[in-house]
Design an enzyme around this catalytic site. Structure first.
Site, PDB file in Angstrom:
ATOM      1  N   ARG A 235       1.065  -1.082  -0.123  1.00 45.81           N
ATOM      2  CA  ARG A 235      -0.027  -0.021  -0.071  1.00 45.81           C
ATOM      3  C   ARG A 235       0.998   1.239  -0.172  1.00 45.81           C
ATOM      4  O   ARG A 235       1.650   1.452   0.980  1.00 45.81           O
ATOM      5  CB  ARG A 235      -0.932   0.056   1.347  1.00 45.81           C
ATOM      6  N   GLU A 237       0.377   4.112   0.986  1.00 48.94           N
ATOM      7  CA  GLU A 237      -0.131   5.253   1.883  1.00 48.94           C
ATOM      8  C   GLU A 237       0.883   6.030   2.273  1.00 48.94           C
ATOM      9  O   GLU A 237       1.610   5.257   3.181  1.00 48.94           O
ATOM     10  CB  GLU A 237      -1.205   4.509   2.702  1.00 48.94           C
ATOM     11  N   ARG A 243      -0.401   2.373  13.092  1.00 51.66           N
ATOM     12  CA  ARG A 243      -0.947   0.805  12.599  1.00 51.66           C
ATOM     13  C   ARG A 243      -0.982   0.585  10.909  1.00 51.66           C
ATOM     14  O   ARG A 243      -1.507   0.066  10.626  1.00 51.66           O
ATOM     15  CB  ARG A 243      -2.454   0.877  13.076  1.00 51.66           C
ATOM     16  N   HIS A 244      -0.167   1.647  10.520  1.00 49.29           N
ATOM     17  CA  HIS A 244      -0.118   1.409   8.932  1.00 49.29           C
ATOM     18  C   HIS A 244       1.330   1.007   8.484  1.00 49.29           C
ATOM     19  O   HIS A 244       2.198   1.540   9.026  1.00 49.29           O
ATOM     20  CB  HIS A 244      -0.398   2.789   8.225  1.00 49.29           C
ATOM     21  N   GLU A 389      -9.643  -1.606  13.546  1.00 52.94           N
ATOM     22  CA  GLU A 389     -10.277  -2.423  12.220  1.00 52.94           C
ATOM     23  C   GLU A 389      -8.993  -3.686  11.981  1.00 52.94           C
ATOM     24  O   GLU A 389      -7.901  -3.459  11.908  1.00 52.94           O
ATOM     25  CB  GLU A 389     -10.144  -1.702  11.138  1.00 52.94           C
ATOM     26  N   SER A 392     -11.659  -6.533   6.766  1.00 50.91           N
ATOM     27  CA  SER A 392     -12.737  -5.921   5.995  1.00 50.91           C
ATOM     28  C   SER A 392     -13.201  -6.743   5.089  1.00 50.91           C
ATOM     29  O   SER A 392     -12.566  -7.582   4.569  1.00 50.91           O
ATOM     30  CB  SER A 392     -12.067  -4.699   4.972  1.00 50.91           C
ATOM     31  N   ARG A 440      -1.607  -6.480  12.421  1.00 47.15           N
ATOM     32  CA  ARG A 440      -2.869  -5.686  13.260  1.00 47.15           C
ATOM     33  C   ARG A 440      -3.285  -6.504  14.169  1.00 47.15           C
ATOM     34  O   ARG A 440      -3.702  -6.257  15.441  1.00 47.15           O
ATOM     35  CB  ARG A 440      -3.808  -5.185  12.287  1.00 47.15           C
TER      36      ARG A 440
HETATM   37  P1  ATP Z   1      -8.139  -0.007   5.660  1.00 42.76           P
HETATM   38  O1  ATP Z   1      -7.224   0.742   4.875  1.00 42.76           O
HETATM   39  O2  ATP Z   1      -7.786  -1.253   5.692  1.00 42.76           O
HETATM   40  O3  ATP Z   1      -9.444   0.506   5.372  1.00 42.76           O
HETATM   41  P2  ATP Z   1      -7.318   1.319   7.739  1.00 42.76           P
HETATM   42  O4  ATP Z   1      -7.691   1.330   8.938  1.00 42.76           O
HETATM   43  O5  ATP Z   1      -6.060   1.758   7.002  1.00 42.76           O
HETATM   44  O6  ATP Z   1      -7.653   0.093   6.943  1.00 42.76           O
HETATM   45  P3  ATP Z   1      -8.345   3.605   5.829  1.00 42.76           P
HETATM   46  O7  ATP Z   1      -9.553   3.783   5.560  1.00 42.76           O
HETATM   47  O8  ATP Z   1      -7.283   3.246   4.947  1.00 42.76           O
HETATM   48  O9  ATP Z   1      -8.650   2.358   6.880  1.00 42.76           O
HETATM   49  O10 ATP Z   1      -7.393   4.340   6.523  1.00 42.76           O
HETATM   50  C1  ATP Z   1      -7.698   5.750   6.858  1.00 42.76           C
HETATM   51  C2  ATP Z   1      -7.895   5.951   8.265  1.00 42.76           C
HETATM   52  O11 ATP Z   1      -6.354   5.739   8.892  1.00 42.76           O
HETATM   53  C3  ATP Z   1      -8.546   7.062   8.552  1.00 42.76           C
HETATM   54  O12 ATP Z   1      -9.450   6.906   9.794  1.00 42.76           O
HETATM   55  C4  ATP Z   1      -7.492   8.116   8.921  1.00 42.76           C
HETATM   56  O13 ATP Z   1      -7.801   9.003  10.180  1.00 42.76           O
HETATM   57  C5  ATP Z   1      -6.177   7.246   9.546  1.00 42.76           C
HETATM   58  N1  ATP Z   1      -5.090   7.639   8.918  1.00 42.76           N
HETATM   59  C6  ATP Z   1      -4.691   7.375   7.501  1.00 42.76           C
HETATM   60  N2  ATP Z   1      -3.430   8.142   7.206  1.00 42.76           N
HETATM   61  C7  ATP Z   1      -2.967   8.801   8.570  1.00 42.76           C
HETATM   62  C8  ATP Z   1      -2.121   9.596   8.614  1.00 42.76           C
HETATM   63  N3  ATP Z   1      -1.342   9.865   8.008  1.00 42.76           N
HETATM   64  N4  ATP Z   1      -2.170  10.168  10.038  1.00 42.76           N
HETATM   65  C9  ATP Z   1      -3.305   9.943  10.854  1.00 42.76           C
HETATM   66  N5  ATP Z   1      -4.144   9.093  10.666  1.00 42.76           N
HETATM   67  C10 ATP Z   1      -4.168   8.445   9.370  1.00 42.76           C
HETATM   68  P1  AMO Z   2      -8.544  -3.533   3.437  1.00 43.29           P
HETATM   69  O1  AMO Z   2      -7.949  -2.388   2.543  1.00 43.29           O
HETATM   70  O2  AMO Z   2      -9.664  -3.149   4.518  1.00 43.29           O
HETATM   71  O3  AMO Z   2      -9.621  -4.499   2.638  1.00 43.29           O
HETATM   72  O4  AMO Z   2      -7.240  -4.400   4.203  1.00 43.29           O
HETATM   73  C1  AMO Z   2      -7.878  -5.474   4.781  1.00 43.29           C
HETATM   74  C2  AMO Z   2      -7.269  -5.392   6.201  1.00 43.29           C
HETATM   75  O5  AMO Z   2      -5.681  -5.154   6.027  1.00 43.29           O
HETATM   76  C3  AMO Z   2      -5.348  -4.651   7.169  1.00 43.29           C
HETATM   77  N1  AMO Z   2      -4.607  -3.207   6.594  1.00 43.29           N
HETATM   78  C4  AMO Z   2      -3.439  -2.827   6.757  1.00 43.29           C
HETATM   79  N2  AMO Z   2      -2.454  -3.418   7.896  1.00 43.29           N
HETATM   80  C5  AMO Z   2      -1.271  -2.803   7.984  1.00 43.29           C
HETATM   81  N3  AMO Z   2      -1.259  -1.609   7.086  1.00 43.29           N
HETATM   82  C6  AMO Z   2      -2.106  -1.204   6.439  1.00 43.29           C
HETATM   83  N4  AMO Z   2      -1.473   0.043   5.672  1.00 43.29           N
HETATM   84  C7  AMO Z   2      -2.994  -1.786   6.166  1.00 43.29           C
HETATM   85  N5  AMO Z   2      -4.044  -1.427   5.129  1.00 43.29           N
HETATM   86  C8  AMO Z   2      -5.026  -2.370   5.714  1.00 43.29           C
HETATM   87  C9  AMO Z   2      -6.359  -4.204   8.162  1.00 43.29           C
HETATM   88  C10 AMO Z   2      -7.445  -4.411   7.176  1.00 43.29           C
HETATM   89  O6  AMO Z   2      -8.822  -4.536   7.844  1.00 43.29           O
HETATM   90  N6  AMO Z   2      -9.925  -6.503  -0.414  1.00 43.29           N
HETATM   91  C11 AMO Z   2     -10.197  -5.997   0.922  1.00 43.29           C
HETATM   92  C12 AMO Z   2     -10.537  -7.253   1.580  1.00 43.29           C
HETATM   93  C13 AMO Z   2     -11.819  -7.954   1.152  1.00 43.29           C
HETATM   94  O7  AMO Z   2     -12.809  -7.175   1.165  1.00 43.29           O
HETATM   95  O8  AMO Z   2     -11.576  -9.090   1.210  1.00 43.29           O
HETATM   96  C14 AMO Z   2      -9.246  -5.014   1.642  1.00 43.29           C
HETATM   97  O9  AMO Z   2      -8.211  -5.131   1.103  1.00 43.29           O
HETATM   98  O10 AMO Z   2      -6.445  -5.290   8.997  1.00 43.29           O
END
Ligand code: ATP
Ligand code: AMO
Length: 466
Positions: A235, A237, A243-244, A389, A392, A440
């Site tokens: 990713r 991002e 948590r990322h 989370e 998903s 996570r």
């Molecule tokens: P997923 O990507 O799996 O949906 P996620 O928990 O990463 O899981 P996203 O919607 O991608 O969900 O992430 C966005 C969330 O992470 C938002 O709620 C945002 O507040 C937080 N976030 C993302 N990047 C940052 C950042 N650089 N600083 C603070 N918060 C962040």
């Molecule tokens: P999503 O983007 O929510 O869904 O990712 C699924 C799960 O992966 C973990 N995750 C991460 N862990 C660490 N670093 C990150 N940057 C990060 N982003 C996501 C979280 C999240 O819940 N294709 C869909 C899944 C599906 O629908 O089957 C997907 O990728 O635990």
């Protein structure tokens, strides 16, 4: 030649002469006639005692052994003896080894950035020492990850990480899933264009897979019925949070549906419950080791007649509104409110694990099935641990016309995903699945506070080494 033994087996070897290979965790000379060597193997350690004795241990030998650097790997021959006094400390057990021979297997040439003892020190010990420099900061640990990983805490964390993957596999195998391996080099983005790494690919470009989403659905279109994958997910991002990661381990699964997408939710729920049980019951020792350094309230989940707590996105919003959050701020639930919800749920329902169902359609990816009763909602869900989370997932669209329309709505050109769309044009069963972030789940189960601690060599926007 005697066989080498493990430190863990020593308590049952009182009186035996053994051979063991271990690291010198620390050493302490007492006068010129005796040295204590604390020997370490992974999460086990034992005290070894070397005493000058005629025909056995010379003064020179003792001096040389006492001077060996911390972290040297040695081979020791000695007699196992019940310790005269049972010292209640995790690093000094109930037996000790009286050394007769000692060989150096591998020395330490460079100066250690910190010792493994430092790495394992608890907050309470640091406070008590009054010396904040005793704390090894996360960046220092990650910069010197090989030393850091030798700590008891890390040995336990990565044993638990392996156990998690193993439990995931076992549960899915026993439910008829087969493992697939999908390509990580892709021609198109799957989740959203913004978070994809582009790499050069001969004369053109390619993308690193953001999830096995398309591949696992195509496996369903190809009649595999139930599939899973454990593989890296990339990713792009620029999220510098606790948590990322930019590369993490995805635990993904996909299955056909008979009647209702809740069949998938139930499968996923059963999976998590079996993982929680497996960890708690088979890895108590490792969990206790980690808890020493990262004290945490015990992770709670619900079972029995009520089962896992499930509520809809709308109900989640209402819980937050009741708690004082403005409704206008809840079109999406941000990280802060997610955590707040975790605290509300724990206080009200005594669980750290719950499922939110029926997310608004606009918050979900193009492949998500709309709710047939209310197309503003979707047949999708997220799973949470301690207010964050971990999974998903959703029922997917298997009707090619609806899928094309949703792609267009989200600004995706259907031509760019022809191979995927064809799967549905040739007929595909109703299906759904989910994706889990391995690091996570581990971070939240153990309450490590930072995802990097749950990743062997973490990758984030600022770290590509070591
Ligand atoms: P997923 O990507 O799996 O949906 P996620 O928990 O990463 O899981 P996203 O919607 O991608 O969900 O992430 C966005 C969330 O992470 C938002 O709620 C945002 O507040 C937080 N976030 C993302 N990047 C940052 C950042 N650089 N600083 C603070 N918060 C962040
Ligand atoms: P999503 O983007 O929510 O869904 O990712 C699924 C799960 O992966 C973990 N995750 C991460 N862990 C660490 N670093 C990150 N940057 C990060 N982003 C996501 C979280 C999240 O819940 N294709 C869909 C899944 C599906 O629908 O089957 C997907 O990728 O635990």
């Amino acid at each position: 030649h005697r066989p080498r033994v493990d430190i863990a087996s020593l308590p049952s070897r009182d009186g035996e002469t053994v051979l063991l290979r271990a690291r010198i965790h620390n050493s302490r000379a007492q006068g010129s006639k005796m040295v204590f060597l604390n020997l370490r193997q992974r999460i086990e350690s034992v005290q070894a005692l070397m005493i000058v004795a005629p025909e056995k241990v010379s003064k020179q030998m003792l001096k040389w052994a006492a001077g060996l650097a911390t972290e040297s790997i040695v081979l020791v021959e000695g007699v196992v003896k019940k310790s005269p006094e049972i010292i209640k400390s995790a690093t000094v057990g109930t037996v000790e080894v009286e050394v007769s021979k000692l060989f150096l297997i591998s020395g330490v040439e460079a100066r250690l950035p910190f010792t493994v003892e430092d790495a394992d020190r608890t907050e309470a010990e640091i406070e008590a020492s009054g010396d904040q420099f005793n704390r090894v900061l996360l960046d220092t640990r990650l910069n010197n990850r090989v030393i850091d990983l030798r700590s008891q805490t890390n040995q336990a964390i990565f044993k638990l990480q392996a156990a998690l993957g193993d439990l995931f596999r076992q549960f899915l195998h026993s439910n008829g899933f087969i493992e697939i391996h999908s390509p990580k080099l892709q021609g198109a983005a799957t989740e959203s264009g913004a978070s994809v790494f582009k790499v050069s690919y001969f004369k053109g470009g390619a993308f690193l897979a953001q999830s096995p989403q398309l591949a696992k659905q195509m496996a369903i279109a190809a009649d595999f019925e139930r599939v899973y994958e454990i593989g890296p997910v990339f990713r792009a991002e620029d999220s510098n949070t606790h948590r990322h990661l930019t590369e993490f381990m995805g635990l993904d699964l996909e299955m056909t549906i008979e009647e209702h997408y809740h069949e998938v939710m139930e499968m996923l729920d059963g999976l998590f419950i079996s993982i929680f049980h497996g960890l708690r019951e088979k890895y108590k020792k490792e969990i206790d080791v980690v808890n020493k350094q990262f004290p945490a309230e015990e992770f709670k989940w619900r079972e029995g007649p009520d089962g896992t707590l499930k509520f809809s996105f709308r109900e989640a919003v209402n819980l937050l509104v009741e708690d004082g959050v403005a409704r206008e701020d809840l079109d999406d639930i941000n990280t802060e409110n997610e955590k707040r919800l975790g605290r509300i749920v724990r206080a009200k329902y005594e669980t750290d694990y719950y499922i939110i169902d029926k997310f608004p359609m606009e918050l979900r990816p193009f492949y998500t099935m709309p709710d047939p009763n209310d197309p503003t909602l979707s047949n999708s869900y997220d799973f949470f641990m301690r207010g964050e989370e971990i999974l998903s997932g959703a029922q997917r669209i298997h009707d090619p016309k609806l899928l094309e329309q949703q792609m267009r709505n989200k600004g995706i050109d259907p031509e760019s995903m022809k191979g995927y769309l064809d799967g549905f044009r040739f007929g595909c069963s109703p299906h759904g699945g989910g994706g889990i972030g391995l690091e996570r789940v581990l971070m939240l189960f153990l309450k490590l506070n930072n995802i990097r601690r749950a990743s062997l060599f973490p990758r984030d926007p600022k770290r590509l080494e070591p």
